[in-house]
Design a protein around this motif. Structure first.
Motif, short mmCIF file in Angstrom:
data_model
loop_
_atom_site.label_atom_id
_atom_site.label_comp_id
_atom_site.label_asym_id
_atom_site.label_seq_id
_atom_site.Cartn_x
_atom_site.Cartn_y
_atom_site.Cartn_z
N ASP A 170 25.67 13.66 -34.26
CA ASP A 170 24.37 12.98 -34.32
C ASP A 170 23.67 13.03 -32.96
N GLY A 171 24.45 12.85 -31.89
CA GLY A 171 23.87 12.92 -30.55
C GLY A 171 23.36 14.31 -30.22
N LEU A 172 24.15 15.34 -30.61
CA LEU A 172 23.72 16.71 -30.36
C LEU A 172 22.48 17.06 -31.17
N MET A 173 22.45 16.61 -32.42
CA MET A 173 21.28 16.85 -33.26
C MET A 173 20.05 16.13 -32.69
N LYS A 174 20.25 14.93 -32.20
CA LYS A 174 19.15 14.18 -31.59
C LYS A 174 18.61 14.91 -30.37
N PHE A 175 19.52 15.45 -29.54
CA PHE A 175 19.10 16.20 -28.36
C PHE A 175 18.33 17.46 -28.73
N THR A 176 18.86 18.23 -29.68
CA THR A 176 18.23 19.51 -30.02
C THR A 176 16.92 19.31 -30.79
N GLN A 177 16.97 18.46 -31.83
CA GLN A 177 15.79 18.27 -32.67
C GLN A 177 14.72 17.41 -31.98
N GLY A 178 15.18 16.44 -31.18
CA GLY A 178 14.24 15.51 -30.58
C GLY A 178 13.77 15.88 -29.19
N PHE A 179 14.46 16.85 -28.53
CA PHE A 179 14.07 17.19 -27.17
C PHE A 179 14.06 18.70 -26.89
N ALA A 180 15.22 19.36 -27.08
CA ALA A 180 15.33 20.77 -26.67
C ALA A 180 14.41 21.68 -27.48
N ILE A 181 14.41 21.54 -28.81
CA ILE A 181 13.56 22.41 -29.63
C ILE A 181 12.08 22.09 -29.44
N PRO A 182 11.67 20.81 -29.35
CA PRO A 182 10.26 20.55 -28.98
C PRO A 182 9.88 21.19 -27.65
N CYS A 183 10.79 21.19 -26.66
CA CYS A 183 10.52 21.88 -25.38
C CYS A 183 10.37 23.37 -25.61
N LEU A 184 11.23 23.96 -26.46
CA LEU A 184 11.15 25.38 -26.78
C LEU A 184 9.80 25.71 -27.41
N LEU A 185 9.38 24.90 -28.37
CA LEU A 185 8.11 25.16 -29.05
C LEU A 185 6.92 24.92 -28.12
N PHE A 186 7.02 23.89 -27.28
CA PHE A 186 5.96 23.63 -26.30
C PHE A 186 5.78 24.84 -25.38
N LEU A 187 6.88 25.34 -24.84
CA LEU A 187 6.81 26.46 -23.90
C LEU A 187 6.31 27.72 -24.59
N LEU A 210 23.93 21.67 -36.81
CA LEU A 210 23.66 21.85 -38.23
C LEU A 210 24.96 22.00 -39.01
N GLY A 211 25.91 22.77 -38.46
CA GLY A 211 27.21 22.91 -39.09
C GLY A 211 27.92 21.58 -39.21
N GLY A 212 27.85 20.76 -38.16
CA GLY A 212 28.48 19.44 -38.19
C GLY A 212 27.84 18.51 -39.19
N VAL A 213 26.51 18.58 -39.30
CA VAL A 213 25.79 17.71 -40.23
C VAL A 213 26.14 18.06 -41.68
N LEU A 214 26.31 19.35 -41.96
CA LEU A 214 26.57 19.78 -43.33
C LEU A 214 27.90 19.27 -43.88
N VAL A 215 28.81 18.86 -42.99
CA VAL A 215 30.10 18.32 -43.44
C VAL A 215 29.89 17.08 -44.31
N LYS A 216 28.86 16.31 -44.00
CA LYS A 216 28.63 15.04 -44.72
C LYS A 216 28.16 15.25 -46.14
N TYR A 217 27.66 16.44 -46.46
CA TYR A 217 27.01 16.63 -47.74
C TYR A 217 27.85 17.52 -48.64
N LYS A 218 28.54 16.89 -49.56
CA LYS A 218 29.39 17.62 -50.50
C LYS A 218 28.55 18.00 -51.72
N PRO A 219 28.62 19.27 -52.12
CA PRO A 219 27.87 19.68 -53.32
C PRO A 219 28.48 19.05 -54.57
N GLU A 220 27.73 18.20 -55.23
CA GLU A 220 28.25 17.53 -56.42
C GLU A 220 27.09 17.20 -57.35
#
Length: 310
Positions: free
Chosen positions: A34-51, A213-223
């Motif tokens: 969750d922390g890594l996703m927060k960093f990438t989605q909330g900071f690093a990728i917005p910086c990438l798109l800004f630049l 993204l790989g870590g997040v997908l663990v939570k979602y079981k196809p059912e």
């Protein structure tokens, strides 16, 4: 083109797989992901798109044929998802909108960018950034507007407008894009030190986001809802890129932009599909499982599209 599978696609999915296995085995806890996703989605990728937007040649990038092809196809896929859910699977209208959003929102950042870069090089991402610049605003505007109309049954126009604007401008990706446009259009230069610092952050954006993204997908079981999930995957992975191919060919889209358009359309539903479903509490299982299964299946479908693109 087996080599494209090995050289272009598998490295991206190996990073996703590493995040999945590391989380599944407990080496990384949910709080770490969750922390890594927060960093990438909330900071690093917005910086990438800004630049990227700040340095983009806008006159060369925003070809109306590319945007028209991609977003006309996306809108048609939203309609296919929503009306398919209603007519074929007999879902409630609110569920139909959430399912339509899954078909609308392709993973253009976490998958589209790295796969296009690995396939055609970093100098061929102009079309990707043009699409990404409008992706979240367009998709959220469509999804939230239709959902609010359905929920309010045509009443409460001011409330609907506030909901649309609030959801859009709380999104860090949209803010990064908007700031990039401001810098680009005003001609304000980014100080060299700040530019280099942002470049350092952006190097961690995509690999970190793929791992998360790989870590997040663990939570979602196809059912359950497997027929609906299969329908979403078909619309996202086959219909969307097919329509972009058709429209791009009809409008004589230049090759580099054509490839960016088709590949972005060929990506699995993005994690924002689940965020949207969760926001309204509708079709959450379909959204989560579509992200998971679609991401896995796209290993083969993206390979197919790369082969067709040559």
């Amino acid at each position: 083109m087996l080599q494209s599978l090995i050289d272009v696609i598998l490295p991206v999915f190996l990073v996703i797989g590493a995040g999945y296995v590391s989380t599944l085995t407990g080496y990384f806890k949910e709080v770490h992901i969750d922390g890594l996703m927060k960093f990438t989605q909330g900071f690093a990728i917005p910086c990438l798109l800004f630049l990227a937007i700040a340095h983009l040649d806008l006159s060369a990038s925003f070809d109306p044929r590319l945007l028209g092809s991609f977003y006309t196809a996306a809108a048609l896929c939203f309609l296919a998802g929503a009306f398919g859910a209603r007519l074929i699977f007999k879902r409630e209208w609110e569920d139909c909108v959430a399912i339509g959003f899954c078909c609308l929102f392709s993973n253009s950042v976490l998958l589209g960018l790295p796969i296009t870069e690995r396939a055609y090089g970093p100098d061929n991402l102009t079309g990707n950034y043009a699409i990404i610049a409008f992706h979240s605003p367009f998709c959220y505007c469509v999804g939230i507007t239709v959902m609010e109309v359905i929920r309010n049954r045509g009443n409460g126009g001011m409330r609907m407008a506030r909901s649309v604007l609030s959801a859009m401008f709380k999104n860090a990706l949209i803010l990064g894009i908007a700031l990039g446009f401001i810098v680009n259009l005003t001609g304000v230069g980014i100080p060299a030190v700040a530019d280099e610092a942002l470049s350092l952050v952006t190097r961690a954006a995509l690999p970190g986001a793929l791992f998360a993204l790989g870590g997040v997908l663990v939570k979602y079981k196809p059912e359950g809802d497997l027929r609906t999930i299969g329908y979403v995957c078909c619309v996202s992975l086959v219909l969307h890129p097919s329509l972009v191919w058709l429209f791009g060919t009809a409008t004589a889209l230049p090759q580099d932009l054509f490839r960016s358009g088709v590949l972005n359309a060929a990506m699995a539903p993005g994690f924002n599909a689940y965020i949207f479903a969760n926001m309204y509490g509708r079709a959450k299982r379909v959204a989560a499982s579509s992200v998971l299964i679609g991401t896995g299946v796209s290993i083969l479908t993206v390979w197919m599209w790369l082969t067709l693109l040559g």
